[in-house]
Design a protein around this motif. Structure first.
Motif, PDB file in Angstrom:
ATOM      1  N   HIS A 158       0.862  -1.175   0.000  1.00  0.00           N
ATOM      2  CA  HIS A 158       0.000   0.000   0.000  1.00  0.00           C
ATOM      3  C   HIS A 158       0.899   1.226   0.000  1.00  0.00           C
ATOM      4  CE1 HIS A 158       1.073  -0.748   4.157  1.00  0.00           C
ATOM      5  NE2 HIS A 158       0.924   0.566   4.347  1.00  0.00           N
ATOM      6  N   ARG A 159       0.284   2.302  -0.238  1.00  0.00           N
ATOM      7  CA  ARG A 159       1.005   3.583  -0.184  1.00  0.00           C
ATOM      8  C   ARG A 159       0.696   4.274   1.135  1.00  0.00           C
ATOM      9  NH1 ARG A 159      -0.130   7.172  -5.275  1.00  0.00           N
ATOM     10  NH2 ARG A 159       1.426   8.409  -4.171  1.00  0.00           N
ATOM     11  N   ARG A 160       1.761   4.747   1.741  1.00  0.00           N
ATOM     12  CA  ARG A 160       1.537   5.456   2.988  1.00  0.00           C
ATOM     13  C   ARG A 160       0.857   6.789   2.705  1.00  0.00           C
ATOM     14  NH1 ARG A 160       7.461   5.172   5.299  1.00  0.00           N
ATOM     15  NH2 ARG A 160       7.522   6.903   3.847  1.00  0.00           N
ATOM     16  N   PRO A 161       0.045   7.218   3.622  1.00  0.00           N
ATOM     17  CA  PRO A 161      -0.548   8.540   3.456  1.00  0.00           C
ATOM     18  C   PRO A 161       0.540   9.597   3.461  1.00  0.00           C
ATOM     19  CG  PRO A 161      -0.958   7.722   5.650  1.00  0.00           C
ATOM     20  CD  PRO A 161      -0.384   6.594   4.873  1.00  0.00           C
ATOM     21  N   SER A 162       0.299  10.662   2.785  1.00  0.00           N
ATOM     22  CA  SER A 162       1.296  11.742   2.691  1.00  0.00           C
ATOM     23  C   SER A 162       1.521  12.378   4.057  1.00  0.00           C
ATOM     24  CB  SER A 162       0.807  12.819   1.708  1.00  0.00           C
ATOM     25  OG  SER A 162      -0.331  13.457   2.217  1.00  0.00           O
ATOM     26  N   ARG A 163       2.641  13.060   4.127  1.00  0.00           N
ATOM     27  CA  ARG A 163       2.951  13.734   5.391  1.00  0.00           C
ATOM     28  C   ARG A 163       1.854  14.726   5.747  1.00  0.00           C
ATOM     29  NH1 ARG A 163       8.869  16.040   6.352  1.00  0.00           N
ATOM     30  NH2 ARG A 163       9.193  13.788   6.272  1.00  0.00           N
ATOM     31  N   MET A 164       1.284  15.350   4.769  1.00  0.00           N
ATOM     32  CA  MET A 164       0.213  16.322   5.035  1.00  0.00           C
ATOM     33  C   MET A 164      -0.985  15.631   5.632  1.00  0.00           C
ATOM     34  SD  MET A 164      -0.598  19.483   4.989  1.00  0.00           S
ATOM     35  CE  MET A 164       0.536  20.240   3.832  1.00  0.00           C
ATOM     36  N   ALA A 165      -1.326  14.435   5.046  1.00  0.00           N
ATOM     37  CA  ALA A 165      -2.496  13.725   5.565  1.00  0.00           C
ATOM     38  C   ALA A 165      -2.237  13.264   6.978  1.00  0.00           C
ATOM     39  CB  ALA A 165      -2.825  12.537   4.656  1.00  0.00           C
ATOM     40  N   ARG A 166      -0.958  12.786   7.225  1.00  0.00           N
ATOM     41  CA  ARG A 166      -0.678  12.291   8.558  1.00  0.00           C
ATOM     42  C   ARG A 166      -0.666  13.436   9.574  1.00  0.00           C
ATOM     43  NH1 ARG A 166       3.107   9.361   5.660  1.00  0.00           N
ATOM     44  NH2 ARG A 166       4.864  10.630   6.412  1.00  0.00           N
ATOM     45  N   SER A 167      -0.237  14.618   9.144  1.00  0.00           N
ATOM     46  CA  SER A 167      -0.157  15.718  10.111  1.00  0.00           C
ATOM     47  C   SER A 167      -1.524  16.205  10.527  1.00  0.00           C
ATOM     48  CB  SER A 167       0.640  16.877   9.497  1.00  0.00           C
ATOM     49  OG  SER A 167      -0.060  17.394   8.382  1.00  0.00           O
ATOM     50  N   GLY A 192      -3.526  14.440  19.631  1.00  0.00           N
ATOM     51  CA  GLY A 192      -2.453  13.662  20.255  1.00  0.00           C
ATOM     52  C   GLY A 192      -1.974  12.596  19.308  1.00  0.00           C
ATOM     53  N   ILE A 193      -0.669  12.298  19.321  1.00  0.00           N
ATOM     54  CA  ILE A 193      -0.095  11.332  18.375  1.00  0.00           C
ATOM     55  C   ILE A 193       0.592  10.251  19.186  1.00  0.00           C
ATOM     56  CG2 ILE A 193       1.565  11.012  16.525  1.00  0.00           C
ATOM     57  CD1 ILE A 193       1.153  13.966  15.831  1.00  0.00           C
ATOM     58  N   ALA A 194       0.251   9.005  18.868  1.00  0.00           N
ATOM     59  CA  ALA A 194       0.855   7.877  19.589  1.00  0.00           C
ATOM     60  C   ALA A 194       1.945   7.261  18.745  1.00  0.00           C
ATOM     61  CB  ALA A 194      -0.207   6.825  19.905  1.00  0.00           C
ATOM     62  N   THR A 195       3.053   6.986  19.328  1.00  0.00           N
ATOM     63  CA  THR A 195       4.155   6.326  18.623  1.00  0.00           C
ATOM     64  C   THR A 195       4.678   5.178  19.463  1.00  0.00           C
ATOM     65  OG1 THR A 195       5.777   7.811  19.609  1.00  0.00           O
ATOM     66  CG2 THR A 195       4.865   8.460  17.484  1.00  0.00           C
ATOM     67  N   LEU A 196       5.372   4.270  18.778  1.00  0.00           N
ATOM     68  CA  LEU A 196       5.950   3.107  19.463  1.00  0.00           C
ATOM     69  C   LEU A 196       7.403   3.387  19.772  1.00  0.00           C
ATOM     70  CD1 LEU A 196       4.485   0.189  17.363  1.00  0.00           C
ATOM     71  CD2 LEU A 196       3.790   0.917  19.628  1.00  0.00           C
ATOM     72  N   VAL A 244       7.989  13.328  11.940  1.00  0.00           N
ATOM     73  CA  VAL A 244       9.299  12.743  11.645  1.00  0.00           C
ATOM     74  C   VAL A 244       9.447  11.387  12.329  1.00  0.00           C
ATOM     75  CG1 VAL A 244      11.780  13.033  11.989  1.00  0.00           C
ATOM     76  CG2 VAL A 244      10.371  14.962  11.229  1.00  0.00           C
ATOM     77  N   ALA A 245       9.026  11.304  13.582  1.00  0.00           N
ATOM     78  CA  ALA A 245       9.109  10.035  14.318  1.00  0.00           C
ATOM     79  C   ALA A 245       8.243   8.981  13.645  1.00  0.00           C
ATOM     80  CB  ALA A 245       8.677  10.235  15.758  1.00  0.00           C
ATOM     81  N   GLY A 246       7.056   9.389  13.190  1.00  0.00           N
ATOM     82  CA  GLY A 246       6.158   8.442  12.519  1.00  0.00           C
ATOM     83  C   GLY A 246       6.752   7.923  11.228  1.00  0.00           C
ATOM     84  N   ASP A 247       7.381   8.838  10.443  1.00  0.00           N
ATOM     85  CA  ASP A 247       8.001   8.410   9.178  1.00  0.00           C
ATOM     86  C   ASP A 247       9.131   7.417   9.434  1.00  0.00           C
ATOM     87  OD1 ASP A 247       6.336   9.819   7.602  1.00  0.00           O
ATOM     88  OD2 ASP A 247       7.668  11.556   7.341  1.00  0.00           O
ATOM     89  N   ASP A 290       8.548  -1.068   7.432  1.00  0.00           N
ATOM     90  CA  ASP A 290       8.579  -1.510   6.024  1.00  0.00           C
ATOM     91  C   ASP A 290       9.819  -2.357   5.756  1.00  0.00           C
ATOM     92  OD1 ASP A 290       6.211  -0.423   5.328  1.00  0.00           O
ATOM     93  OD2 ASP A 290       7.041   1.390   4.377  1.00  0.00           O
ATOM     94  N   ALA A 291      10.967  -1.906   6.280  1.00  0.00           N
ATOM     95  CA  ALA A 291      12.212  -2.642   6.058  1.00  0.00           C
ATOM     96  C   ALA A 291      12.151  -4.021   6.702  1.00  0.00           C
ATOM     97  CB  ALA A 291      13.390  -1.852   6.606  1.00  0.00           C
ATOM     98  N   GLN A 292      11.614  -4.073   7.913  1.00  0.00           N
ATOM     99  CA  GLN A 292      11.493  -5.363   8.595  1.00  0.00           C
ATOM    100  C   GLN A 292      10.540  -6.296   7.844  1.00  0.00           C
ATOM    101  OE1 GLN A 292      10.227  -4.246  12.493  1.00  0.00           O
ATOM    102  NE2 GLN A 292      12.342  -3.887  13.257  1.00  0.00           N
ATOM    103  N   ALA A 293       9.419  -5.740   7.377  1.00  0.00           N
ATOM    104  CA  ALA A 293       8.446  -6.550   6.634  1.00  0.00           C
ATOM    105  C   ALA A 293       9.057  -7.076   5.348  1.00  0.00           C
ATOM    106  CB  ALA A 293       7.193  -5.720   6.337  1.00  0.00           C
TER     107      ALA A 293
END
Length: 264
Positions: A10-19, A25-29, A62-65, A72-75
């Motif tokens: 799939h294509r990741r959503p653009s940075r604009m869409a993600r922002s 609030g934004i959750a990250t791992l 940036v953290a999300g990207d 993606d690399a792991q997959a």
């Protein structure tokens, strides 16, 4: 609210869409797998545009990207490993299949060779059993068939005589069964054999007998030794061909032996 990603390509959503997806609030791992949340800052005053440094959105994006790229690399690595394992398994299965086919072909070839060898052996044995030999090797006829004279009770010779000194090996001319082995009166020690074709052969004046009644003989088997027993004027082998085991059923022994491929 955490970012989620559908499985597959799939294509990741653009940075604009993600922002714009999560301003509250934004959750990250984290590297340890814990979820951390970037809380939204206090709302700006009406008419004011908050700076990126104040909202924290740029850092979250940036953290999300970076995390997405890592996933993606792991997959991709996992998929490549799975593909390699599948290719190896397929190659091993094909190799085993080829080896099994090679074994089957080798076994079939060996079986055909064995059958051919057995057929050849049977054919050779059949030919051997149908082969005729002279009763005395390297000898010749000394007295012919139906020679006349007072030496024979019938007035003529009922067989042929072969030159043979006492103790010369006497052979069955062909395959058959011994029906008489012992004293035969004027024939001295004699052997009578019923041949495979239903005819009979007789061997007379033997010094010794080497077979017994009921014994099966093959062409060339030694059945006794020549001698001077019975009604004879000297050592030799008396040979007869008969239509029955009885005296008087004689036939031309020279023609008989020649009909079975012998020259004399």
């Amino acid at each position: 609210m955490a970012f989620t990603r559908a499985t597959g390509k799939h294509r990741r959503p653009s940075r604009m869409a993600r922002s714009g997806a999560n301003i509250a609030g934004i959750a990250t791992l984290t590297a340890a797998g814990a979820v951390t949340s970037v809380a939204s800052p206090a709302l700006a005053a009406p008419g004011e545009t908050p700076a990126p440094e104040e909202t924290g959105l740029r850092q979250a994006i940036v953290a999300g990207d970076t995390l997405a790229d890592t996933i993606d690399a792991q997959a991709k690595a996992q998929q490549e490993a799975a593909d390699a394992a599948a290719a190896k398994a397929k190659a091993e299965a094909e190799a085993k299949k080829r080896a099994a086919e090679a074994r089957r072909e080798a076994a079939a070839k060996a079986e055909k060779a064995r059958e051919a060898k057995e057929r050849a052996a049977r054919e050779a044995e059949r030919k051997r059993l149908n082969t005729f030999v002279l009763p005395v090797e390297g000898s010749s006829v000394s007295t012919g068939y139906q020679a006349s004279g007072g030496a024979w009770s019938s007035g003529s010779h009922t067989g042929i005589d072969f030159h043979a000194s006492v103790g010369t090996s006497v052979h069955a001319v062909g395959a058959g069964e011994v029906v008489e082995a012992g004293w035969g009166g004027a024939y001295g020690n004699n052997v009578v054999i019923k041949m495979k074709d239903g005819t009979y052969t007789q061997y007379g004046h033997l010094s010794s007998i080497g077979v017994s009644v009921g014994e099966t003989v093959t062409p060339g088997k030694q059945i006794g030794l020549s001698g001077n027993t019975g009604n004879t004027t000297g050592p030799h082998l008396h040979f007869e061909a008969r239509t029955s085991p009885d005296y008087g059923s004689d036939m031309d022994p020279v023609a008989y032996l020649r009909s079975h491929g012998l020259s004399l």
